[in-house]
Design a protein around this motif. Sequence first.
Motif, PDB file in Angstrom:
ATOM      1  N   MET A  84       0.852  -1.185   0.000  1.00 48.49           N
ATOM      2  CA  MET A  84       0.000   0.000   0.000  1.00 48.49           C
ATOM      3  C   MET A  84       0.888   1.235   0.000  1.00 48.49           C
ATOM      4  N   ARG A  85       0.563   2.186  -0.837  1.00 50.93           N
ATOM      5  CA  ARG A  85       1.343   3.419  -0.873  1.00 50.93           C
ATOM      6  C   ARG A  85       0.495   4.551  -1.433  1.00 50.93           C
ATOM      7  N   ASP A  86       0.885   5.769  -1.090  1.00 52.14           N
ATOM      8  CA  ASP A  86       0.185   6.958  -1.572  1.00 52.14           C
ATOM      9  C   ASP A  86       0.679   7.301  -2.972  1.00 52.14           C
ATOM     10  N   GLU A  87      -0.257   7.574  -3.847  1.00 53.98           N
ATOM     11  CA  GLU A  87       0.086   7.969  -5.207  1.00 53.98           C
ATOM     12  C   GLU A  87      -0.802   9.131  -5.629  1.00 53.98           C
ATOM     13  N   THR A  88      -0.369   9.811  -6.689  1.00 57.85           N
ATOM     14  CA  THR A  88      -1.132  10.915  -7.257  1.00 57.85           C
ATOM     15  C   THR A  88      -1.403  10.606  -8.723  1.00 57.85           C
ATOM     16  N   SER A  89      -2.670  10.652  -9.104  1.00 61.82           N
ATOM     17  CA  SER A  89      -3.038  10.347 -10.485  1.00 61.82           C
ATOM     18  C   SER A  89      -2.625  11.480 -11.414  1.00 61.82           C
ATOM     19  N   ALA A  90      -2.766  11.226 -12.729  1.00 61.17           N
ATOM     20  CA  ALA A  90      -2.411  12.245 -13.717  1.00 61.17           C
ATOM     21  C   ALA A  90      -3.272  13.490 -13.581  1.00 61.17           C
ATOM     22  N   ARG A 115      -4.828   6.113  -2.196  1.00 58.49           N
ATOM     23  CA  ARG A 115      -4.076   5.020  -1.589  1.00 58.49           C
ATOM     24  C   ARG A 115      -4.224   3.802  -2.482  1.00 58.49           C
ATOM     25  N   ARG A 116      -3.115   3.362  -3.108  1.00 62.82           N
ATOM     26  CA  ARG A 116      -3.159   2.262  -4.065  1.00 62.82           C
ATOM     27  C   ARG A 116      -2.689   0.963  -3.415  1.00 62.82           C
ATOM     28  N   PHE A 117      -3.291  -0.157  -3.862  1.00 67.91           N
ATOM     29  CA  PHE A 117      -2.956  -1.482  -3.364  1.00 67.91           C
ATOM     30  C   PHE A 117      -2.354  -2.303  -4.503  1.00 67.91           C
ATOM     31  N   TYR A 118      -1.273  -3.001  -4.212  1.00 66.26           N
ATOM     32  CA  TYR A 118      -0.634  -3.878  -5.183  1.00 66.26           C
ATOM     33  C   TYR A 118      -0.399  -5.235  -4.521  1.00 66.26           C
ATOM     34  N   GLU A 119      -0.901  -6.288  -5.154  1.00 64.88           N
ATOM     35  CA  GLU A 119      -0.644  -7.627  -4.621  1.00 64.88           C
ATOM     36  C   GLU A 119       0.753  -8.072  -5.041  1.00 64.88           C
ATOM     37  N   LEU A 120       1.498  -8.635  -4.091  1.00 62.44           N
ATOM     38  CA  LEU A 120       2.876  -9.048  -4.331  1.00 62.44           C
ATOM     39  C   LEU A 120       2.923 -10.549  -4.606  1.00 62.44           C
ATOM     40  N   LYS A 121       3.632 -10.906  -5.654  1.00 61.91           N
ATOM     41  CA  LYS A 121       3.756 -12.302  -6.022  1.00 61.91           C
ATOM     42  C   LYS A 121       4.801 -12.976  -5.138  1.00 61.91           C
ATOM     43  N   LEU A 122       4.463 -14.167  -4.623  1.00 65.33           N
ATOM     44  CA  LEU A 122       5.343 -14.890  -3.712  1.00 65.33           C
ATOM     45  C   LEU A 122       5.900 -16.128  -4.401  1.00 65.33           C
ATOM     46  N   LEU A 123       7.089 -16.531  -3.952  1.00 65.42           N
ATOM     47  CA  LEU A 123       7.658 -17.772  -4.458  1.00 65.42           C
ATOM     48  C   LEU A 123       6.826 -18.971  -4.018  1.00 65.42           C
ATOM     49  N   ARG A 124       6.254 -18.889  -2.815  1.00 63.58           N
ATOM     50  CA  ARG A 124       5.356 -19.946  -2.328  1.00 63.58           C
ATOM     51  C   ARG A 124       4.294 -19.283  -1.461  1.00 63.58           C
ATOM     52  N   SER A 125       3.092 -19.266  -1.952  1.00 69.62           N
ATOM     53  CA  SER A 125       2.010 -18.597  -1.233  1.00 69.62           C
ATOM     54  C   SER A 125       1.089 -19.560  -0.504  1.00 69.62           C
ATOM     55  N   ARG A 126       1.248 -20.870  -0.719  1.00 73.16           N
ATOM     56  CA  ARG A 126       0.397 -21.859  -0.075  1.00 73.16           C
ATOM     57  C   ARG A 126       1.255 -22.984   0.465  1.00 73.16           C
ATOM     58  N   THR A 127       0.743 -23.620   1.509  1.00 72.90           N
ATOM     59  CA  THR A 127       1.400 -24.795   2.051  1.00 72.90           C
ATOM     60  C   THR A 127       0.327 -25.740   2.565  1.00 72.90           C
ATOM     61  N   PRO A 128       0.463 -27.039   2.338  1.00 71.78           N
ATOM     62  CA  PRO A 128      -0.576 -27.969   2.806  1.00 71.78           C
ATOM     63  C   PRO A 128      -0.660 -28.051   4.321  1.00 71.78           C
ATOM     64  N   SER A 129       0.459 -27.752   5.016  1.00 74.87           N
ATOM     65  CA  SER A 129       0.443 -27.833   6.467  1.00 74.87           C
ATOM     66  C   SER A 129       1.444 -26.826   7.032  1.00 74.87           C
TER      67      SER A 129
END
Length: 306
Positions: free
Chosen positions: A190-196, A202-216
């Motif tokens: 989340m970060r503050d941005e200014t449009s054109a 306040r903009r939201f960006y989902e971050l890609k993970l190397l491993r986002s799930r685990t069975p246990s």
Amino acid sequence: MRQLTIFRNWRTKRRSQSQPVVQIKIRDGQFHILGNGVWHSYWREPYHLLLTIPWTGFLALTVLCYVVTNAVFALLYLAQPASIANAKPGSFLDAFFFSVQTLASIGYGALYPQTVYANILVTIEAMVSLVGIALLTGLAFARFSRPTARVSFSHVAVIGPYEGVPTFIFRAANQRRNQILEAQIRLYLMRDETSAEGHAMRRFYELKLLRSRTPSFTLSWTVLHPIDEYSPFYGATPESLAQMRASVVVSLSGIDETVSQVIHARHTYSAQEILWNYCFVDIFHETADGHRYIDYNHFHDVLPLP
């Protein structure tokens, strides 16, 4: 620390409540809504209030309602003299304890109703007792059965190399030592941005993970987000993150194997809690006989990179 005041236009029956004020404080790059989640903020919603109030307050409120209910019925019994057999004339205590016996369905001994008026009150009080016991039982069960997640997150996150790529890293640990099945973690920048057009947002960006799930998820989980050209972190610096009041929100969910219910945990890392060119201290060790163990004493410790 800055403070914002936000007006929300809600359509309600009362005009005086049409524009409630929500105050937000910005501290260390994190947004804090004043009164959000605290039990007294639900005073207009009795059900949520009774679920979120501390146990001491819940028990005190239960005792208060019980005493007040019996006191009210005791006064109603006293409104007609000699309505309770074997009770002292005008005795509030006898009427009160007679009400307690009726409300709790204990069964009468020396005291019993002897007029039509008293029997009508006993009937009404018996109905109140049935409803009250059902509500109290449901509330107590709902409070006991609420699933909670005891997940610990590292105090800080670091940015350092992993497989030759700058990586955003933090740790999570399951404090209950049971298993969280089908656990998944999501990260949002989340970060503050200014449009054109010059609009601040306040903009939201989902971050890609190397491993986002685990069975246990049982012991520890090191979460990794590679900062490549597709990452919102790409080209960022500690100064730019602080200027944009950036923060990283962690959302973890899974199924607790003990209660078989979905649990959730959240954590937020502000720009000041993201350390650049650091790495976590290794917590996995091996004994002389070849067994491995985890040392949680260094779970939050970090080391500067050369």
